[in-house]
Motif scaffolding. Structure first.
Motif, PDB file in Angstrom:
ATOM      1  N   ILE A 231     -55.271 -39.094  82.583  1.00 59.07           N
ATOM      2  CA  ILE A 231     -54.717 -40.451  82.440  1.00 59.07           C
ATOM      3  C   ILE A 231     -55.681 -41.494  82.986  1.00 59.07           C
ATOM      4  CG2 ILE A 231     -52.832 -41.962  83.169  1.00 59.07           C
ATOM      5  CD1 ILE A 231     -51.002 -39.576  83.150  1.00 59.07           C
ATOM      6  N   TYR A 232     -56.305 -41.201  84.136  1.00 59.15           N
ATOM      7  CA  TYR A 232     -57.248 -42.142  84.750  1.00 59.15           C
ATOM      8  C   TYR A 232     -58.453 -42.359  83.831  1.00 59.15           C
ATOM      9  CZ  TYR A 232     -60.341 -44.204  88.245  1.00 59.15           C
ATOM     10  OH  TYR A 232     -61.188 -45.036  88.928  1.00 59.15           O
ATOM     11  N   LEU A 233     -58.992 -41.259  83.287  1.00 57.92           N
ATOM     12  CA  LEU A 233     -60.154 -41.367  82.402  1.00 57.92           C
ATOM     13  C   LEU A 233     -59.822 -42.190  81.168  1.00 57.92           C
ATOM     14  CD1 LEU A 233     -63.068 -40.389  81.856  1.00 57.92           C
ATOM     15  CD2 LEU A 233     -62.092 -38.448  80.638  1.00 57.92           C
ATOM     16  N   TRP A 234     -58.643 -41.948  80.586  1.00 59.69           N
ATOM     17  CA  TRP A 234     -58.263 -42.704  79.388  1.00 59.69           C
ATOM     18  C   TRP A 234     -58.037 -44.182  79.697  1.00 59.69           C
ATOM     19  CZ3 TRP A 234     -57.997 -42.433  74.261  1.00 59.69           C
ATOM     20  CH2 TRP A 234     -57.212 -43.378  73.593  1.00 59.69           C
ATOM     21  N   ARG A 235     -57.384 -44.451  80.816  1.00 54.69           N
ATOM     22  CA  ARG A 235     -57.028 -45.841  81.137  1.00 54.69           C
ATOM     23  C   ARG A 235     -58.242 -46.683  81.520  1.00 54.69           C
ATOM     24  NH1 ARG A 235     -52.877 -49.134  82.297  1.00 54.69           N
ATOM     25  NH2 ARG A 235     -52.960 -50.520  84.113  1.00 54.69           N
ATOM     26  N   TYR A 236     -59.153 -46.105  82.304  1.00 58.10           N
ATOM     27  CA  TYR A 236     -60.254 -46.904  82.852  1.00 58.10           C
ATOM     28  C   TYR A 236     -61.555 -46.789  82.059  1.00 58.10           C
ATOM     29  CZ  TYR A 236     -57.466 -47.839  87.013  1.00 58.10           C
ATOM     30  OH  TYR A 236     -56.492 -48.269  87.870  1.00 58.10           O
ATOM     31  N   HIS A 237     -61.780 -45.661  81.368  1.00 55.85           N
ATOM     32  CA  HIS A 237     -63.081 -45.454  80.732  1.00 55.85           C
ATOM     33  C   HIS A 237     -63.022 -45.325  79.212  1.00 55.85           C
ATOM     34  CE1 HIS A 237     -65.186 -44.879  84.567  1.00 55.85           C
ATOM     35  NE2 HIS A 237     -64.110 -44.199  84.959  1.00 55.85           N
ATOM     36  N   VAL A 238     -61.840 -45.162  78.647  1.00 55.99           N
ATOM     37  CA  VAL A 238     -61.735 -45.032  77.193  1.00 55.99           C
ATOM     38  C   VAL A 238     -61.047 -46.259  76.600  1.00 55.99           C
ATOM     39  CG1 VAL A 238     -60.845 -43.634  75.293  1.00 55.99           C
ATOM     40  CG2 VAL A 238     -61.695 -42.514  77.371  1.00 55.99           C
ATOM     41  N   SER A 239     -59.811 -46.490  76.993  1.00 52.34           N
ATOM     42  CA  SER A 239     -59.079 -47.629  76.433  1.00 52.34           C
ATOM     43  C   SER A 239     -59.399 -48.942  77.144  1.00 52.34           C
ATOM     44  CB  SER A 239     -57.570 -47.364  76.524  1.00 52.34           C
ATOM     45  OG  SER A 239     -57.161 -47.262  77.880  1.00 52.34           O
ATOM     46  N   HIS A 240     -59.944 -48.863  78.347  1.00 49.61           N
ATOM     47  CA  HIS A 240     -60.308 -50.060  79.131  1.00 49.61           C
ATOM     48  C   HIS A 240     -59.102 -51.006  79.297  1.00 49.61           C
ATOM     49  CE1 HIS A 240     -64.529 -48.912  78.991  1.00 49.61           C
ATOM     50  NE2 HIS A 240     -64.406 -48.749  77.682  1.00 49.61           N
ATOM     51  N   THR A 241     -57.939 -50.428  79.534  1.00 53.61           N
ATOM     52  CA  THR A 241     -56.744 -51.247  79.751  1.00 53.61           C
ATOM     53  C   THR A 241     -56.592 -51.682  81.202  1.00 53.61           C
ATOM     54  OG1 THR A 241     -55.464 -49.210  80.034  1.00 53.61           O
ATOM     55  CG2 THR A 241     -55.511 -50.207  77.830  1.00 53.61           C
ATOM     56  N   ALA A 242     -57.462 -51.200  82.069  1.00 50.88           N
ATOM     57  CA  ALA A 242     -57.430 -51.600  83.482  1.00 50.88           C
ATOM     58  C   ALA A 242     -58.862 -51.779  83.961  1.00 50.88           C
ATOM     59  CB  ALA A 242     -56.707 -50.556  84.326  1.00 50.88           C
ATOM     60  N   PRO A 243     -59.112 -52.721  84.867  1.00 48.26           N
ATOM     61  CA  PRO A 243     -60.483 -52.979  85.327  1.00 48.26           C
ATOM     62  C   PRO A 243     -60.973 -51.901  86.285  1.00 48.26           C
ATOM     63  CG  PRO A 243     -58.940 -54.382  86.499  1.00 48.26           C
ATOM     64  CD  PRO A 243     -58.143 -53.652  85.462  1.00 48.26           C
ATOM     65  N   LEU A 244     -62.269 -51.632  86.240  1.00 50.29           N
ATOM     66  CA  LEU A 244     -62.889 -50.735  87.199  1.00 50.29           C
ATOM     67  C   LEU A 244     -63.017 -51.435  88.547  1.00 50.29           C
ATOM     68  CD1 LEU A 244     -65.642 -49.201  84.902  1.00 50.29           C
ATOM     69  CD2 LEU A 244     -63.534 -48.100  85.659  1.00 50.29           C
ATOM     70  N   SER A 245     -63.489 -50.709  89.546  1.00 50.30           N
ATOM     71  CA  SER A 245     -63.562 -51.276  90.893  1.00 50.30           C
ATOM     72  C   SER A 245     -64.500 -52.481  90.942  1.00 50.30           C
ATOM     73  CB  SER A 245     -64.015 -50.198  91.878  1.00 50.30           C
ATOM     74  OG  SER A 245     -65.266 -49.649  91.479  1.00 50.30           O
ATOM     75  N   GLY A 246     -65.651 -52.405  90.224  1.00 48.54           N
ATOM     76  CA  GLY A 246     -66.566 -53.550  90.198  1.00 48.54           C
ATOM     77  C   GLY A 246     -65.946 -54.757  89.516  1.00 48.54           C
TER      78      GLY A 246
ATOM     79  N   VAL B 180     -51.277 -31.070  88.449  1.00 46.69           N
ATOM     80  CA  VAL B 180     -50.963 -32.499  88.558  1.00 46.69           C
ATOM     81  C   VAL B 180     -52.246 -33.311  88.670  1.00 46.69           C
ATOM     82  CG1 VAL B 180     -49.896 -34.250  90.039  1.00 46.69           C
ATOM     83  CG2 VAL B 180     -48.664 -32.156  89.506  1.00 46.69           C
ATOM     84  N   SER B 181     -53.236 -32.812  89.437  1.00 41.21           N
ATOM     85  CA  SER B 181     -54.497 -33.539  89.574  1.00 41.21           C
ATOM     86  C   SER B 181     -55.247 -33.616  88.234  1.00 41.21           C
ATOM     87  CB  SER B 181     -55.375 -32.870  90.634  1.00 41.21           C
ATOM     88  OG  SER B 181     -55.772 -31.577  90.213  1.00 41.21           O
ATOM     89  N   ILE B 182     -55.180 -32.537  87.427  1.00 45.86           N
ATOM     90  CA  ILE B 182     -55.812 -32.575  86.104  1.00 45.86           C
ATOM     91  C   ILE B 182     -55.115 -33.601  85.217  1.00 45.86           C
ATOM     92  CG2 ILE B 182     -56.235 -31.251  84.001  1.00 45.86           C
ATOM     93  CD1 ILE B 182     -56.558 -28.778  85.730  1.00 45.86           C
ATOM     94  N   PHE B 183     -53.792 -33.611  85.243  1.00 46.89           N
ATOM     95  CA  PHE B 183     -53.033 -34.574  84.452  1.00 46.89           C
ATOM     96  C   PHE B 183     -53.372 -36.005  84.875  1.00 46.89           C
ATOM     97  CE2 PHE B 183     -49.065 -37.008  83.754  1.00 46.89           C
ATOM     98  CZ  PHE B 183     -48.997 -36.898  82.367  1.00 46.89           C
ATOM     99  N   PHE B 184     -53.456 -36.225  86.175  1.00 41.84           N
ATOM    100  CA  PHE B 184     -53.803 -37.552  86.678  1.00 41.84           C
ATOM    101  C   PHE B 184     -55.211 -37.946  86.259  1.00 41.84           C
ATOM    102  CE2 PHE B 184     -55.800 -40.152  89.954  1.00 41.84           C
ATOM    103  CZ  PHE B 184     -54.958 -41.242  89.978  1.00 41.84           C
TER     104      PHE B 184
END
Length: 368
Positions: A199-214, A192-196
């Motif tokens: 998804i996190y890597l794709w959402r925040y660092h590849v597709s940039h569909t969500a903002p990073l913490s900064g 489950v942690s690998i799956f998460f």
């Protein structure tokens, strides 16, 4: 003659509900009494016979109490047309009933429901006592076996008889290493942690569909500034010497100039050159030349030096306008300017002092 409220559909419905509950109570009381009698007959003990009598008395008391409440409530909802008219005028009627009659009937229904639940509970207790000890023990054993099977499936333990198959060559001081697999709950959590993570890597660092913490911080700060601006617009009169801001808009300076000429020119001159009061255009100030200090001097005044308080005559917004106007005429050198008074104040020096103070605080707080 007008029809009595007892024929009202709402009243009839509540009466039917009470009667049905009363019938259920009677049937359950009969069943519970029979079960208790059978149980106590099997036990043949005097203490249990006494408990049986108490149980019967309790059921009889509950039924009697319900019947009494029903008889007490009947005259309340069987009212004539004059009482119904009074209810209509007071506006506290519930389907043709007065508030007292309604709450009384509702209380009777609640008590009947409570008696029904109590009888069901006692019936369940007596039925459970009728089970044989062997059946209870068998049921407990099945439940325990089910729990053990679930625990073993979660951890996937290997029985002791199979340890020889998974024993590895490593051994030290009698301690053997076994080739046991990780328990399923740990493996599933890892998957489950690998799956998460994917998804996190794709959402925040590849597709940039969500903002990073900064970026979230920048967005939050921008929203905070917008909310602050809207708040200041709606609550401008909350300005004080700690929150005052320099106003640079032409209309704000113009309003401050009008207020200054109207209220301050008698002592400081129309151009701020100083008459009785000090010159407001040079670099010397009696009580500080910062925006906050000027605002404070206007708001509270200096009575011992002839400067009155204006907080009762001017609003905080108006004081801020006058303060900004005084800052705007700095260095204008009007004619007939009064001689210097007070201490030298330089805006640049004050800003440098603030910067040095902040730097010292940062340096002291930085671990070495």
């Amino acid at each position: 003659m007008p029809e009595s409220t007892i024929y009202d559909p709402f009243v009839v419905t509540m009466i039917i509900i009470m009667l049905i509950l009363l019938l259920i109570i009677g049937l359950l009381a009969h069943v519970v009494t029979g079960a208790a009698g059978y149980y106590y007959q099997q036990q043949k003990e005097s203490a249990q016979q006494k408990e049986k009598a108490q149980e019967k008395n309790g059921n009889a008391t509950a039924i009697t109490t319900t019947i009494i409440l029903l008889l007490f409530a009947a005259p309340l909802f069987a009212q004539d047309s004059q009482t119904a008219g009074a209810i209509t005028q007071t506006g506290n009627a519930y389907g043709g009933l007065s508030a007292t009659a309604f709450y009384c009937m509702a209380g009777v229904i609640a008590i009947e429901l409570l008696v029904v639940f109590m009888l069901l509970h006692y019936l369940r207790v007596f039925l459970s006592k009728e089970r044989s000890p062997e059946a209870a023990a068998a049921k407990a054993a099945v439940a325990q076996k089910r729990r053990v099977n679930i625990w073993n499936k979660m951890n996937k333990f290997r029985p002791v008889e199979q340890e020889a198959e998974i024993t590895m060559v490593h051994e030290y001081d009698g301690i053997r290493e076994l080739d046991n697999r990780l328990p399923p709950w740990w493996l599933y959590g890892f998957y489950v942690s690998i799956f998460f993570a994917v998804i996190y890597l794709w959402r925040y660092h590849v597709s940039h569909t969500a903002p990073l913490s900064g970026q979230e911080l920048e967005i939050a700060m921008a929203e905070a500034e917008q909310q602050k601006a809207e708040y200041l617009k709606k609550s401008a009169n909350n300005v004080d010497e700690n929150t005052v801001q320099l106003l640079t808009a032409a209309n704000e300076i113009s309003s401050g100039e009008k207020l200054f000429i109207q209220n301050c020119a008698a002592c400081h001159g129309k151009a701020g050159e100083g008459i009785v009061g000090p010159n407001l255009t040079d670099d010397y100030w009696l009580h500080g030349g910062s925006l906050s200090a000027i605002f404070k001097s206007i708001k509270y005044g200096w009575p011992e030096k002839g400067m009155r308080s204006w907080k009762d005559d001017l609003s905080p917004v108006q004081i801020a306008q006058v303060t900004s106007y005084i800052k705007s005429i700095h260095g204008t050198n009007p004619p007939n300017a009064k001689a210097q008074q007070g201490e030298l104040y330089k805006e640049e020096a004050a800003n440098d002092a603030k910067t040095d103070s902040l730097a010292n605080k940062v340096a002291l707080s930085t671990p070495k």
